[in-house]
Design a protein around this motif. Structure first.
Motif, PDB file in Angstrom:
ATOM      1  N   LYS A  40      -4.277 -25.307  28.747  1.00 55.34           N
ATOM      2  CA  LYS A  40      -5.270 -24.485  27.878  1.00 55.34           C
ATOM      3  C   LYS A  40      -4.397 -23.685  27.089  1.00 55.34           C
ATOM      4  O   LYS A  40      -3.620 -22.954  27.835  1.00 55.34           O
ATOM      5  CB  LYS A  40      -6.311 -24.161  28.822  1.00 55.34           C
ATOM      6  N   LEU A  41      -4.837 -23.277  25.656  1.00 60.50           N
ATOM      7  CA  LEU A  41      -4.217 -22.154  24.981  1.00 60.50           C
ATOM      8  C   LEU A  41      -5.238 -21.518  24.224  1.00 60.50           C
ATOM      9  O   LEU A  41      -6.283 -21.957  24.195  1.00 60.50           O
ATOM     10  CB  LEU A  41      -3.264 -23.042  23.943  1.00 60.50           C
ATOM     11  N   ASN A  42      -4.827 -20.491  23.721  1.00 61.21           N
ATOM     12  CA  ASN A  42      -5.833 -19.583  23.256  1.00 61.21           C
ATOM     13  C   ASN A  42      -5.951 -19.660  21.723  1.00 61.21           C
ATOM     14  O   ASN A  42      -4.840 -20.018  21.113  1.00 61.21           O
ATOM     15  CB  ASN A  42      -5.178 -18.186  23.529  1.00 61.21           C
ATOM     16  N   PHE A  73       4.460 -12.273  21.264  1.00 56.01           N
ATOM     17  CA  PHE A  73       3.453 -13.196  21.986  1.00 56.01           C
ATOM     18  C   PHE A  73       3.764 -12.658  23.465  1.00 56.01           C
ATOM     19  O   PHE A  73       2.822 -12.798  24.281  1.00 56.01           O
ATOM     20  CB  PHE A  73       4.084 -14.541  21.964  1.00 56.01           C
ATOM     21  N   MET A  74       4.879 -11.879  23.675  1.00 55.15           N
ATOM     22  CA  MET A  74       5.006 -11.516  25.275  1.00 55.15           C
ATOM     23  C   MET A  74       4.072 -10.359  25.652  1.00 55.15           C
ATOM     24  O   MET A  74       3.966 -10.143  26.760  1.00 55.15           O
ATOM     25  CB  MET A  74       6.731 -10.848  25.376  1.00 55.15           C
ATOM     26  N   TYR A  78      -3.235 -13.439  23.355  1.00 56.48           N
ATOM     27  CA  TYR A  78      -3.054 -15.015  23.400  1.00 56.48           C
ATOM     28  C   TYR A  78      -1.695 -15.436  24.058  1.00 56.48           C
ATOM     29  O   TYR A  78      -1.639 -16.661  24.484  1.00 56.48           O
ATOM     30  CB  TYR A  78      -3.056 -15.311  21.886  1.00 56.48           C
ATOM     31  N   GLY A  79      -0.688 -14.545  24.056  1.00 61.38           N
ATOM     32  CA  GLY A  79       0.475 -15.114  24.762  1.00 61.38           C
ATOM     33  C   GLY A  79       0.463 -15.341  26.368  1.00 61.38           C
ATOM     34  O   GLY A  79       1.349 -15.835  26.929  1.00 61.38           O
ATOM     35  N   LYS A  80      -0.362 -14.824  26.938  1.00 57.08           N
ATOM     36  CA  LYS A  80      -0.704 -15.163  28.400  1.00 57.08           C
ATOM     37  C   LYS A  80      -0.468 -16.412  28.955  1.00 57.08           C
ATOM     38  O   LYS A  80       0.325 -16.921  29.822  1.00 57.08           O
ATOM     39  CB  LYS A  80      -1.940 -14.560  29.057  1.00 57.08           C
ATOM     40  N   LEU A  81      -1.225 -17.542  28.196  1.00 59.86           N
ATOM     41  CA  LEU A  81      -1.103 -18.647  28.553  1.00 59.86           C
ATOM     42  C   LEU A  81       0.068 -19.598  27.993  1.00 59.86           C
ATOM     43  O   LEU A  81       0.754 -20.309  28.498  1.00 59.86           O
ATOM     44  CB  LEU A  81      -2.475 -19.486  27.745  1.00 59.86           C
ATOM     45  N   VAL A  82       0.575 -18.952  26.804  1.00 54.45           N
ATOM     46  CA  VAL A  82       1.949 -19.442  26.376  1.00 54.45           C
ATOM     47  C   VAL A  82       3.020 -19.170  27.674  1.00 54.45           C
ATOM     48  O   VAL A  82       3.915 -19.804  27.979  1.00 54.45           O
ATOM     49  CB  VAL A  82       2.520 -19.041  25.158  1.00 54.45           C
ATOM     50  N   LYS A  83       2.993 -17.954  27.991  1.00 58.02           N
ATOM     51  CA  LYS A  83       4.136 -17.435  29.068  1.00 58.02           C
ATOM     52  C   LYS A  83       3.757 -18.118  30.402  1.00 58.02           C
ATOM     53  O   LYS A  83       4.599 -18.760  30.889  1.00 58.02           O
ATOM     54  CB  LYS A  83       3.664 -15.841  29.315  1.00 58.02           C
ATOM     55  N   SER A 165       2.482 -13.720  34.228  1.00 51.46           N
ATOM     56  CA  SER A 165       2.304 -14.294  32.974  1.00 51.46           C
ATOM     57  C   SER A 165       1.076 -13.341  32.246  1.00 51.46           C
ATOM     58  O   SER A 165       0.973 -13.484  30.954  1.00 51.46           O
ATOM     59  CB  SER A 165       1.982 -15.587  32.824  1.00 51.46           C
ATOM     60  N   ALA A 166       0.270 -12.693  33.135  1.00 49.96           N
ATOM     61  CA  ALA A 166      -1.089 -12.141  32.651  1.00 49.96           C
ATOM     62  C   ALA A 166      -0.772 -10.665  32.159  1.00 49.96           C
ATOM     63  O   ALA A 166      -1.690 -10.049  31.580  1.00 49.96           O
ATOM     64  CB  ALA A 166      -2.222 -12.010  33.855  1.00 49.96           C
ATOM     65  N   VAL A 167       0.208 -10.183  32.462  1.00 50.09           N
ATOM     66  CA  VAL A 167       0.712  -8.726  32.032  1.00 50.09           C
ATOM     67  C   VAL A 167       1.551  -8.723  30.761  1.00 50.09           C
ATOM     68  O   VAL A 167       2.072  -9.743  30.528  1.00 50.09           O
ATOM     69  CB  VAL A 167       1.184  -7.844  33.200  1.00 50.09           C
TER      70      VAL A 167
END
Length: 423
Positions: A40-42, A73-74, A78-83, A165-167
């Motif tokens: 899943k992506l944002n 993105f870091m 939106y970057g949480k799912l990418v990371k 990845s959530a922070v």
């Protein structure tokens, strides 16, 4: 984004396009990406992050990938799912982050980082390296060649299990100012931050006295509002400041036309439809299209962008604001001993701004940005734990500052906080 998914590559080097979600066909592109990657992506993903994920997916066993991208993105939502995907892929090896005050590309106000990935299955660690200039890349070469310590390079290595990845990943490559204090709590413990009013067409919805006279619109149908950050000077905005802006011809009103029967207002609404204001992105989703977002006047405003630290303003005039500022409202809690004045006294301090910086978003040339959730999730000292006499002293110093505008009173509040909360 739609082609070449079956091919695999030994090496990929890329400086991808940087498009925000509304600048490309993000709905269909995201659907394709999620189908291929099984993740899943944002919907707010910048296109460069999708390029990176596609390249990681297409690496051959033993393949390597090098990207130059903004570091945004870091530290974005939106970057949480990418990371998360990058960590789960097991390919992320090294992130080189340029100091955000360094404008690496002369023609673009953006941060810069280099992402190095390897599909070799040999490492469960990720290294972050901070550098201040392009010249310092020579230090990174030494790190890549295997030296664990290189003089002059700020570099830290973490196992994948240590990476969340959530922070915001700033915590992994920048010193966190909050580490020097105890009793930190989320800002949302005592207050909540929401963005200001978004009209979707400021030039249409905002008024000054001259424009109101030209269209025959009474102040009965206009709401007092701050429309530009530059119109607010200092830390206090009073009724006198508002009256001065009004007489100076500044835009300080918003059209409030819901249920209006006045012929001049109705004519102005027809003018808006002729100009297709009602078909714009935000107005098209409102019913009626000219209805304003419901935002009561916030007692405190906070700047969105800055280069010299957050700016907080006490809204003593009790008027509304556009998105040039975020709104801060005190949480409704019967058991809280925090007042608006006490909270604002804290927010005036250098200590408060330094701790908030841990959660800001960084752009090129030293520009910082705070979204509402960056502040809500940011930390503040738990001033509710201060003894009664310390809170009373803070308020006394604050009232002296509000009357005399002498910064020494704020410095004394800072010292009081350091006395109670510094590690």
């Amino acid at each position: 984004m739609y082609n070449d998914w079956e091919h695999r590559y030994d090496g990929i080097i890329c400086n991808p396009p940087y498009f925000k979600f509304h600048d490309y066909d993000n709905k269909n592109v995201l659907s394709e990406m999620e189908r291929r990657l099984k993740c899943k992506l944002n919907g707010f993903c910048n296109l460069y992050a999708l390029f990176l994920l596609k390249s990681v997916y297409q690496l051959k066993p033993g393949g390597r990938c090098a990207y130059v991208v903004p570091s945004e993105f870091m530290n974005s939502d939106y970057g949480k799912l990418v990371k998360s995907y990058l960590i789960q892929s097991g390919t992320l090896r090294h992130i080189i982050v340029f100091d955000f005050e360094e404008n690496v590309f002369e023609d673009a106000l953006t941060t810069a980082s280099i992402i190095l990935c390897a599909n070799d299955g040999t490492s469960g660690r990720l290294r972050f390296t901070n550098i201040r200039s392009v010249a310092e890349l020579s230090l990174v070469y030494e790190l890549i060649e295997g030296k664990s310590v290189v003089n002059g390079a700020c570099s830290r290595s973490y196992s994948f299990s240590e990476i969340d990845s959530a922070v915001k990943w700033k915590r992994y490559y920048q010193v966190q100012n909050g580490n020097g204090f105890r009793d930190l709590v989320p800002f949302s413990t005592y207050a909540r931050v929401v963005r200001g009013i978004a009209t979707g067409a400021n030039s249409y919805f905002t008024f000054n006295l001259s424009k109101a006279r030209d269209h025959g619109i009474s102040e009965k149908y206009l709401l007092p509002c701050i429309c530009r950050a530059a119109d607010v000077q200092g830390h206090f905005f009073t009724e006198g400041d508002f009256e001065w802006l009004k007489e100076e011809g500044k835009n300080v009103f918003l059209l409030n036309a819901v249920d209006a029967e006045d012929k001049h207002v109705l004519n102005y609404l027809k003018k808006g439809e002729t100009e297709e204001i009602h078909k714009k992105f935000l107005t098209a989703s409102r019913h009626p299209w000219y209805a304003l977002e419901k935002r009561p006047p916030a007692p405190i405003w906070v700047s969105v962008f800055n280069r010299s630290g957050l700016r907080f303003i006490r809204n003593e005039a009790g008027i509304r604001n556009l998105t040039t500022f975020h709104c801060i409202y005190l949480q409704e809690n019967l058991f809280s001993n925090i007042t608006v004045d006490l909270l604002f006294a804290y927010l005036l301090t250098d200590t408060a701004r330094l701790i908030f910086e841990d959660n800001c978003r960084e752009y090129g040339n030293g520009l910082q940005k705070f979204e509402p959730n960056d502040l809500n999730k940011g930390k503040l000292l738990d001033i509710g734990k201060l003894p009664h006499n310390a809170r009373a002293e803070m308020l006394s110093l604050y009232h002296s500052y509000s009357e005399q505008k002498d910064r020494q009173f704020v410095e004394k509040i800072d010292n009081l906080l350091l006395e109670h909360f510094a590690c």
